[in-house]
Structures are given as C-alpha cells and as structure tokens.
Scaffold this motif. Structure first.
Motif, PDB file in Angstrom:
ATOM      1  N   LEU A   1       6.804   2.901   6.963  1.00 50.01           N
ATOM      2  CA  LEU A   1       6.209   3.227   8.264  1.00 50.01           C
ATOM      3  C   LEU A   1       7.153   2.872   9.397  1.00 50.01           C
ATOM      4  CD1 LEU A   1       2.453   2.209   8.129  1.00 50.01           C
ATOM      5  CD2 LEU A   1       3.415   4.444   8.561  1.00 50.01           C
ATOM      6  N   ILE A   2       7.844   1.752   9.238  1.00 46.21           N
ATOM      7  CA  ILE A   2       8.665   1.283  10.342  1.00 46.21           C
ATOM      8  C   ILE A   2      10.002   2.018  10.401  1.00 46.21           C
ATOM      9  CG2 ILE A   2       9.898  -0.732  11.228  1.00 46.21           C
ATOM     10  CD1 ILE A   2       7.471  -2.328   9.863  1.00 46.21           C
TER      11      ILE A   2
ATOM     12  N   LEU B   1      -0.200  -6.210  -5.281  1.00 48.16           N
ATOM     13  CA  LEU B   1      -0.580  -5.334  -4.169  1.00 48.16           C
ATOM     14  C   LEU B   1       0.414  -5.483  -3.016  1.00 48.16           C
ATOM     15  CD1 LEU B   1      -2.651  -3.263  -3.115  1.00 48.16           C
ATOM     16  CD2 LEU B   1      -3.728  -5.140  -1.909  1.00 48.16           C
ATOM     17  N   ALA B   2       0.907  -6.710  -2.849  1.00 51.80           N
ATOM     18  CA  ALA B   2       1.812  -6.980  -1.739  1.00 51.80           C
ATOM     19  C   ALA B   2       3.029  -6.071  -1.797  1.00 51.80           C
ATOM     20  CB  ALA B   2       2.235  -8.437  -1.763  1.00 51.80           C
TER      21      ALA B   2
ATOM     22  N   MET C   1       2.220  -2.746  -0.392  1.00 56.40           N
ATOM     23  CA  MET C   1       1.986  -2.875   1.042  1.00 56.40           C
ATOM     24  C   MET C   1       3.299  -2.998   1.794  1.00 56.40           C
ATOM     25  SD  MET C   1      -0.551  -2.808   2.880  1.00 56.40           S
ATOM     26  CE  MET C   1       0.261  -3.729   4.203  1.00 56.40           C
TER      27      MET C   1
ATOM     28  N   MET D   1       5.054   0.196   1.948  1.00 56.82           N
ATOM     29  CA  MET D   1       4.460   1.063   2.964  1.00 56.82           C
ATOM     30  C   MET D   1       4.878   0.629   4.368  1.00 56.82           C
ATOM     31  SD  MET D   1       0.467   1.799   3.652  1.00 56.82           S
ATOM     32  CE  MET D   1      -0.262   1.755   5.257  1.00 56.82           C
ATOM     33  N   ALA D   2       4.866  -0.680   4.607  1.00 57.37           N
ATOM     34  CA  ALA D   2       5.234  -1.175   5.925  1.00 57.37           C
ATOM     35  C   ALA D   2       6.674  -0.786   6.244  1.00 57.37           C
ATOM     36  CB  ALA D   2       5.061  -2.686   5.990  1.00 57.37           C
TER      37      ALA D   2
ATOM     38  N   ALA E   1       7.757  13.742  10.736  1.00 57.74           N
ATOM     39  CA  ALA E   1       6.304  13.519  10.661  1.00 57.74           C
ATOM     40  C   ALA E   1       5.678  13.691  12.020  1.00 57.74           C
ATOM     41  CB  ALA E   1       6.002  12.141  10.139  1.00 57.74           C
TER      42      ALA E   1
ATOM     43  N   LEU F   1      -4.678  -6.495   2.090  1.00 57.73           N
ATOM     44  CA  LEU F   1      -3.731  -7.479   1.570  1.00 57.73           C
ATOM     45  C   LEU F   1      -4.221  -8.903   1.846  1.00 57.73           C
ATOM     46  CD1 LEU F   1      -0.946  -7.553   0.210  1.00 57.73           C
ATOM     47  CD2 LEU F   1       0.048  -7.778   2.487  1.00 57.73           C
TER      48      LEU F   1
ATOM     49  N   MET G   1       3.512  12.365   4.815  1.00 59.68           N
ATOM     50  CA  MET G   1       2.263  13.050   5.113  1.00 59.68           C
ATOM     51  C   MET G   1       2.454  14.557   5.011  1.00 59.68           C
ATOM     52  SD  MET G   1      -0.013  10.865   6.005  1.00 59.68           S
ATOM     53  CE  MET G   1      -0.926  10.306   7.411  1.00 59.68           C
TER      54      MET G   1
ATOM     55  N   VAL H   1       1.672   7.763   2.745  1.00 60.57           N
ATOM     56  CA  VAL H   1       2.688   7.344   3.717  1.00 60.57           C
ATOM     57  C   VAL H   1       4.072   7.357   3.072  1.00 60.57           C
ATOM     58  CG1 VAL H   1       3.555   5.396   5.042  1.00 60.57           C
ATOM     59  CG2 VAL H   1       1.148   5.999   5.152  1.00 60.57           C
TER      60      VAL H   1
ATOM     61  N   MET I   1      -4.639   3.331   9.298  1.00 62.39           N
ATOM     62  CA  MET I   1      -4.388   3.206   7.876  1.00 62.39           C
ATOM     63  C   MET I   1      -3.636   1.912   7.573  1.00 62.39           C
ATOM     64  SD  MET I   1      -2.941   6.455   5.972  1.00 62.39           S
ATOM     65  CE  MET I   1      -1.272   6.290   6.426  1.00 62.39           C
ATOM     66  N   PHE I   2      -2.641   1.640   8.398  1.00 54.30           N
ATOM     67  CA  PHE I   2      -1.825   0.457   8.176  1.00 54.30           C
ATOM     68  C   PHE I   2      -2.662  -0.811   8.299  1.00 54.30           C
ATOM     69  CE2 PHE I   2       0.842  -3.006   9.669  1.00 54.30           C
ATOM     70  CZ  PHE I   2       1.814  -3.018   8.682  1.00 54.30           C
TER      71      PHE I   2
ATOM     72  N   ILE J   1      -7.139   2.891  -0.362  1.00 56.61           N
ATOM     73  CA  ILE J   1      -6.018   2.177   0.254  1.00 56.61           C
ATOM     74  C   ILE J   1      -4.723   2.487  -0.499  1.00 56.61           C
ATOM     75  CG2 ILE J   1      -5.043  -0.117   0.648  1.00 56.61           C
ATOM     76  CD1 ILE J   1      -7.795  -1.075   1.418  1.00 56.61           C
TER      77      ILE J   1
ATOM     78  N   PHE K   1      -3.646   5.902   0.490  1.00 55.87           N
ATOM     79  CA  PHE K   1      -3.023   5.928   1.820  1.00 55.87           C
ATOM     80  C   PHE K   1      -1.574   5.487   1.726  1.00 55.87           C
ATOM     81  CE2 PHE K   1      -7.392   5.130   3.794  1.00 55.87           C
ATOM     82  CZ  PHE K   1      -7.581   6.472   3.991  1.00 55.87           C
ATOM     83  N   ILE K   2      -1.356   4.415   0.958  1.00 52.81           N
ATOM     84  CA  ILE K   2       0.008   3.919   0.804  1.00 52.81           C
ATOM     85  C   ILE K   2       0.896   5.020   0.225  1.00 52.81           C
ATOM     86  CG2 ILE K   2       1.428   2.265  -0.478  1.00 52.81           C
ATOM     87  CD1 ILE K   2      -0.855   0.253  -0.221  1.00 52.81           C
TER      88      ILE K   2
ATOM     89  N   PRO L   1       9.099   6.884   9.086  1.00 57.86           N
ATOM     90  CA  PRO L   1       7.686   7.291   9.147  1.00 57.86           C
ATOM     91  C   PRO L   1       7.426   8.677   8.582  1.00 57.86           C
ATOM     92  CG  PRO L   1       8.621   7.045  11.347  1.00 57.86           C
ATOM     93  CD  PRO L   1       9.646   6.554  10.393  1.00 57.86           C
TER      94      PRO L   1
END
Lengths: 287, 235, 340
Positions: free
Chosen positions: A274-275, A263-264, A267, A270-271, A287, C127, A234, A230, C119-120, A223, A226-227, A278
C-alpha cells in the motif's frame, strides 16, 4: 521434503479459496470502483447454505450448486438494494456495504442458529493418497483443482467472449464503454452476481476444509481477500490469483515455522504494498 | 436536407459549476458542423452533454425527431451516435482488433464488411491489428478512436479535437479520413485549428463562456474578420 | 444566533445536572450501569465522529484504539497497585500508546484513497485482535482476566460520576477542537480535499491530527470500559466495537457531537430492553439486525441521522427554510461530486 510438500499443498488450497473470494472483489472494484465490504458475508452464506444443502440432499455436488445459487440470488439482491442506491459515492458505499455485512452475518444466525455447525467431507474426497511415500490429502488437492479450473474458465470468458471483452474495457474506461452503446450497469450486475457466486463457492468448499462453519468466518476471510486484492492490484484478475497463492503459502509456512507471525506477515506485506506500490505487485496499471 | 440534431438553450452543471449556460445548435444531415470557441468555452462539455455523459440540467436535445435529453448514455449511443473523445480513450490493454470488437453492436457479415471498409480509411490499423491500444502512436490512437466510433453505421459522429497534439502530416491524414466519413454520416467537430475547421466545416457554431454566440455558414465566418478576432483571437 | 446557542448550552447543562444528580434519587443498579455504559460509548462514538463526520475518513479499525486503552488500564491495574493514581497513569499511558499508533498508521496510510484506508484499518485492527489472542503472557488470550479496580470505584456511583465527568470534559474539548481553525480545515477536507490542498493546506497533516485525536479519546473510552467491567478480554478489540461506534454515529447523526451521544443512548437502551425481550422472543437475541437495517436506511435516506431529522422538523416548524436546506445537505454526500 514431505513436510514442505504438505505445507505447500495446504498453502495452495487456502490460497485458492482466498482467490475465489478475491476474484469477485477485484473485478467488482475494477469495473465500478466499488469495494464490497459485504463480500465476506456472501462467503459465509455460501458456507452455511452448502452445509445445509448437503445435510438435506446428501449430495456434495448439489450442495455446492445450491450454495452457488444462493450466492447468485444474494448477489442480485445486494447489487440492487445496497450498491445501486449509493453508486458513485465512495464513503456511502463503504459504510453501507459494511452495514450489510453485519445484517448478512446476523441473518445467518437467525436462519441457521447462533452456533457453529460441523461440516462433513464427502466420502469420495475424504482421506488421502500416498505417492512415493508422500501423503496427499484428497480434499486439498480437490480445492486446488477447482481453483485452477475457475481461474481458467474466468480467464477464458475475459479473453475470448464479448462480455469478457466488455468487462476488460470497462475496467479501463467505463465512460467510453457506455458511449459505445453498452449498458454498463447491466454488465456490472452480472459481474457482481458472478463475484457473489464465486464467494459462495469458496464458502461451500471451505466448509469441509475447516470442518465447521460459523458466522464470523466471513469477516476473517474477507480480510485475507482484501490483502490479496491489494497485493495483486485492484482490478487485476491474474494478479489476484498470484497474490492469493502468495498469501496462502506465506500463511501456511509461517503457521508452521513462526506461528505467532502468520497473519502479521500478510499484513506487513499489504502495508508495504500500500505504501510503496499502491497499484499492486502484479500490475503495471496505475491504481 | 433535414435537421438531425437540435440543442435548444441547453444548460449543464458539473458538480457545483454551471458549465453550459445556454447552448443552442443544429446539425443538418450530411453536413459537418464545427464547434468553435476559446479554451474552456464549453465545446467538449457540449459533446459530452449530447452523449449524456454530463446530462443537461435544462433545455432540450432532439435527435432524429426524438427527445434524447434524459436518455442514458448507452441508449443515446445505440440511437446511432458515435463519439470520439478528446483524449481518444482507446482501451490501452486491448488490441486494435478488440477495441473495434467492443464497439461493434453486431458481428454479422454486414458488420464485418463495414469493418473492412472502415479499415480502408485507416490502413495503419490493419498493420497493428494485434497490437495493444496503449502501444500505438498518438496519430494511430486517434485513428483507432475514430474507427471505433465509425465501425457501426452511425448517423452522427461527435469528434473532439482530432488534431490535438498531432504532427501536421498526421493531421492531414486525419482530415482526409474525416472528409471520407462525411460522405456517409453527419459530423459535429470540435476544432481549435481554424484553417483545418474551415477546410472541412459546412456550418459553425461559436460558443463563448458556455453560451452560443453565433451560428452560420462556414464561408461567412471565414470572411467575418471581426467575429474571428473577438472570439477566436485570429486576425 | 447567540441566544440560540445559549439555549442549546442551557439545555445541555440542565441534562448534565440531572444526570449528575441521578444517583441521589435513584438507587437502581441496572440503570446506573446502563448510563455509565452510555457515557463510555458516547466518548467512543464522538471520537469516531471526529474521523467520519468531521474529516470524512472511514476507518474500520477504531476498535484497536479502544482495545489499547482497555488493555493498558487493565494490565497496569493488575500488575501494579489498583490505586487512583495508577488508574490515571494507565489512562495517560493508553492515550499515549493509542496516539503513537494512530500517528504512525495515519502518516503511512492516510494518503490512500478512502476504500484503501478503510480496508487497511480493518486489517490492522484484525492484526491487533490476533495479537491480543496470541500474546497470552500479557492478555491471557481469549479468556481475558479480571482485575481489581481502585478502592474509590468500589462505589458504583463514584465510577458513574467519573464516567459522566469524562464525557463532559471530552465533549467540551472536542467542541473547542471542531470549532477551532484546525476543526474548520478538517471540515474543508471533508467537503473537498483537493480544493483544500490547493488552498495550500497540508491535508495529510490535518488528517493525521484528526486520526490521533480520535485515537486517544477512543483509548480513554476503552480504559473506562475495562474498569467498569473489572475485566478485559479480546472482545474489546473486535469488529463489534467498531461497528457499535459506526452505528451510534450514523444513527445519531454524523458531523455533530450530540449525534454520537444520542446514538449511543438509543442503541444502549435498545440493546438493554431488546435483549431483555429475547428471553421470551428469541428473535430479539438478534436485535442488532434492526439497527443494521436502520443504519443502511440512514446511510441512503437520512445521512444526517437523528440530529439531522430533528433539525429538519424544527426548521420546518419555525419556517426557517434556510436551516432546513442546510440540514438536508448530507455530510456523507459531500464527496459524491469528487467521485461521480
């Protein structure tokens, strides 16, 4: 000062391990648009086989080599049996690689037993150095060194060799690479095996760092990887190093200052990426 | 003269679409064969099918006496076919030098000599040797794509609309290069610009709705006003 | 066609009736518990199939909705009175929270390509798992906590019937949902998202709806699950739950509602009997490996699972080639063109 330095070293060491995992993921994705959800399984296999070889031979070097070889063999099997049959279909790929992740981690329990196993650090890497009143733990510095070394070697291969050139060209346009007479599937197999080797190396190095190995570590680290993939973009190899360092440091600082958010933070990072971006933070390529 | 490439009644599906519905064509060694037809007639797909990028679903493709219909793309290319796609597909973050290096099957002295020769056809590339492909102008990208396909001693070159989107003066130098390449190799050229096609073509194959309508000598087509009007919309 | 449908419904009614009557002629506690478990996981797997089988979305975070339901119900029953009213309220609350989470997460990320989304969701569920571990004041961390179920469920039979009732209601609701114009658009999204969008459908809107529907029913399954155990801990948030849903859906048959139910039945029974064998043969401790392998083979060779296989066999027997061809057209391969 002392504290900050130690947190930084910790963060860098963790970051380097994540980088080793993410490097394979990102190259595999860049080249064939395959996102390998079983990558964490290869990492866990690297960790367990490292501990196993260390126990049998008593040599840390041999244990790392053994783990890397295990990774290469598993990478070969994964590519031939799991990735190849569903090549070109994203939904099937995602499903099958996750299924293989499950099989890999269950197989770990069959082979090595269901419990976590303690991992030792070799004597010459145990303990710490003291320099100017600052204590530096040897093994962490060792991991950072290995990570940088791997980065340099892979970067050299990518920039200076024919196969590296083909990989970079393949990331940009794999159809054209084939039209130039290159068997991209063979190249992909090599890259996949190399990625698996790096994942297994990360696992083997991780084992003494965390002190124990357990089957679930694969998923946990995957995980994070992956973060990183991203955030780094990629398919971008240098991006994965920068992002891994960022994630490692953020995790390390947050774990000390605001533990509940460690961890947050990654995350959320990453969010946001991604938004809003990307294609990743460190790459200009779409991408 | 001998036949280098023969397509017989080739059909190609892309996904659920039946794009080529019976394309036949021949390319004679040492000649330039021009594929003509309206937009969407199937010219690009024909080249892609020859390369195995969109493999034929039926029909046969013979190259140099060998059946290459089912071969993978890289084997087809290694048989001596160079491909210059419509969008040039220059590797954007690789330098000009690296773009050529990816393509070179060997890197011995003969290959280097060949590269030097190719660079005399496209002198601009020499100037931008260390520049990334993505930073070249449209004309330079076209030159790079052609040089990349020609840097190996290929027997057949497939060139897809090299004049597309280029300024007239640049088109002229592209055509000049094609005329020069023609001395060394066989060429199949997709070209919308009829005067340009007529200028370099020896033979033509006319494709409409994914099907070969007619083939023949270029000079005959130049005189055949009706054929041109019906299929190419030129009077 | 109509008579065939009626035939299918007829058999479903018979099966439901037999299951409802089951407690009358059997007092096997083990079997009651096992069947209850199957009902609950059938709901979870069906909800997952709305995403995977009907809309073609791969989510690896389904456990978080299951977990939200499980914790919401557990916390409410624990902190408030363990009454039937509170039970219903907790289910509604769980569904609401799950709905809101899936709405927000879907809105933000369903525009991403498939692997990014997978993945997300995996990371997001990770989380939630960490949150459940750390937020000890509410969840009591890894250890979890026990709580009292409503008086009404002291009798296991009552809970058995409740779970069965929920399964039937969810099945009927989802049947209507997938047959509705909305459901048809979802299938169109699965088959070819670009084309559906070019026909003027706002595909994001439909995908978010699918994700909300899937989320709220997963939460319902979670609520029932925690009450069935009278206990909750972080295991309800783990990847194992998502993997269960995935295995059940794929092995049972994606793109149908019966498939996930069949898959849940097969896997729960197998788990029950194989882990029973584990006492003598430790290899069966790792029974999930067999399913992992079956799952991989199914993804490659039999993307339609048991249901697809059954349809093929039946079509062959009655010589209906057309039906056989239809069954052979694998849902999972639908996206191959777009990517290839």
């Amino acid at each position: 000062m002392d504290l900050l330095l130690n947190l930084t070293v910790n963060g860098l060491a963790t970051g380097m391990l994540i980088f080793l995992l993410a490097a394979g993921l990102t190259l595999i994705f860049g080249l064939m648009s395959v996102l390998n959800f079983a990558h964490g399984g290869l990492f866990a296999w690297g960790a367990f086989s490292g501990v196993f070889f260390y126990g049998v031979t008593g040599s840390f070097l041999i244990s790392v080599i053994g783990a890397v070889l295990t990774g290469i063999v598993l990478g070969f099997i994964t590519e031939k049996l799991i990735i190849k049959p569903v090549y070109g279909n994203h939904v099937q790929q995602i499903l099958i690689t996750l299924g293989f992740m499950l099989v890999l981690s269950e197989m770990l329990k069959v082979v090595f037993g269901p419990n976590q196993i303690a991992a030792k650090t070799p004597d010459y890497l145990s303990g710490s150095w003291e320099a100017g009143g600052v204590i530096l733990i040897k093994y962490r510095l060792f991991i950072i060194l290995v990570g940088l070394l791997v980065f340099a070697v892979v970067q050299f291969i990518l920039k200076r060799t024919k196969i590296g050139l083909i990989v970079r060209a393949g990331v940009l346009n794999k159809e054209m690479v084939q039209a130039l007479g290159i068997d991209i599937n063979k190249v992909f197999l090599y890259v996949f095996m190399a990625g698996a080797a790096l994942a297994a190396l990360a696992g083997a190095l991780m084992a003494p760092y965390s002190g124990v190995v357990y089957a679930e570590m694969g998923l946990e680290f995957a995980i994070l990887a992956f973060i990183v993939v991203v955030i780094g973009g990629m398919g971008s190899f240098p991006g994965s190093l920068l992002a891994a360092i960022l994630v490692g440091l953020a995790g390390s600082y947050m774990a000390y200052f605001v533990p509940s958010l460690s961890l947050a933070v990654n995350m959320i990072l990453m969010a946001v990426v991604l938004i809003f971006r990307p294609q990743g933070l460190f790459t200009a390529k779409e991408a | 003269m001998s036949r280098l490439l023969t397509l017989e009644n080739v059909h190609t599906h892309i996904g659920q679409y039946h794009i080529l519905q019976g394309v036949s064509l021949t390319a004679e060694e040492g000649e330039v064969t021009v594929l003509l037809g309206r937009n969407g007639a199937g010219k690009t797909t024909t080249l892609r099918t020859i390369m195995g990028l969109n493999p034929a679903t039926s029909g046969t493709i013979h190259y140099g006496g060998q059946d290459i219909t089912k071969l993978p793309t890289f084997s087809i290319a290694n048989g001596g076919i160079g491909y210059v796609p419509e969008d040039q597909a220059v590797f954007t973050t690789l330098t000009v030098e690296e773009n050529l290096k990816v393509a070179m099957r060997k890197e011995d002295e003969a290959a280097m000599a060949r590269q030097d020769y190719v660079l005399t056809l496209f002198p601009d590339l020499k100037k931008f040797w260390k520049k990334e492909g993505g930073h070249l102008s449209g004309g330079q990208k076209q030159m790079l794509a052609m040089a990349r396909a020609f840097v190996n001693d290929n027997r057949l070159m497939l060139i897809d609309e090299p004049s597309k989107g280029l300024a007239p003066i640049v088109i002229e130098s592209v055509m000049e290069a094609i005329r020069e390449m023609k001395k060394q190799t066989t060429i199949i050229l997709v070209e919308q610009n009829f005067s340009m096609a007529a200028g370099v073509g020896d033979t033509y194959t006319l494709i409409d709705d994914g099907e070969t309508v007619q083939s023949g000598r270029m000079e005959d087509l130049v005189r055949d006003e009706e054929l041109k009007r019906t299929y190419l919309g030129i009077a | 066609m109509i008579s065939k449908l009626q035939g299918k419904n007829f058999w479903l009614i018979v099966i439901a009736a037999v299951l409802a009557a089951f407690p009358l002629f059997s007092d096997s506690r083990t079997m009651t518990i096992l069947l209850t478990q199957i009902f609950i996981f059938s709901i979870l797997a069906m909800s997952y199939d709305i995403l995977l089988g009907y809309t073609g979305i791969v989510s690896f975070g389904h456990a978080m909705f299951f977990g939200v339901g499980a914790y919401t119900t557990a916390v409410i029953l624990d902190r408030m009175e363990p009454t039937l009213g509170m039970f219903l309220l907790s289910i509604a609350a769980g569904m609401l929270i799950a709905g809101i989470i899936s709405f927000i997460a879907g809105l933000l990320t369903l525009r991403l390509k498939s692997h990014f989304y997978a993945m997300f969701t995996m990371a997001l569920a990770g989380l939630f798992l960490v949150a459940a571990e750390k937020w000890r004041a509410v969840t009591n961390g890894n250890d979890g906590f026990t709580f009292r179920a409503p008086e009404f469920f002291q009798d296991r039979t009552m809970f058995y019937l409740t779970a069965l009732g929920c399964l039937i209601v969810v099945y009927l609701l989802l049947s209507r949902f997938v047959a509705s114009p909305m459901g048809r658009v979802l299938i169109a999204v699965r088959e070819n998202e670009q084309r559906t969008a070019s026909l003027g459908y706002k595909t994001l809107h439909y995908k978010v709806t699918a994700s909300v529907v899937a989320g709220i029913f997963a939460s319902l399954a979670g609520s029932l699950y925690s009450v069935s155990l009278r206990f909750v801990n972080t295991s309800v948030m783990t990847m194992d739950i998502t993997l269960d849903a995935l295995l059940m859906t794929i092995i049972g048959g994606v793109g149908t509602l019966i498939g996930p139910i069949l898959g849940a039945t097969v896997i729960e029974f197998a788990q029950h009997y194989l882990s029973g064998l584990a006492r003598d043969y430790p290899i069966f401790e790792r029974w999930i490996i067999f399913f992992g392998i079956v799952y991989i083979l199914a993804v490659v060779f039999f993307p339609q699972g048991i249901v697809g296989w059954f349809r093929q066999v039946r079509a062959k027997r009655s010589g209906k080639r057309a039906a056989a061809l239809k069954a052979k057209q694998p849902v999972l391969k639908a996206k191959a063109e777009e990517n290839g």
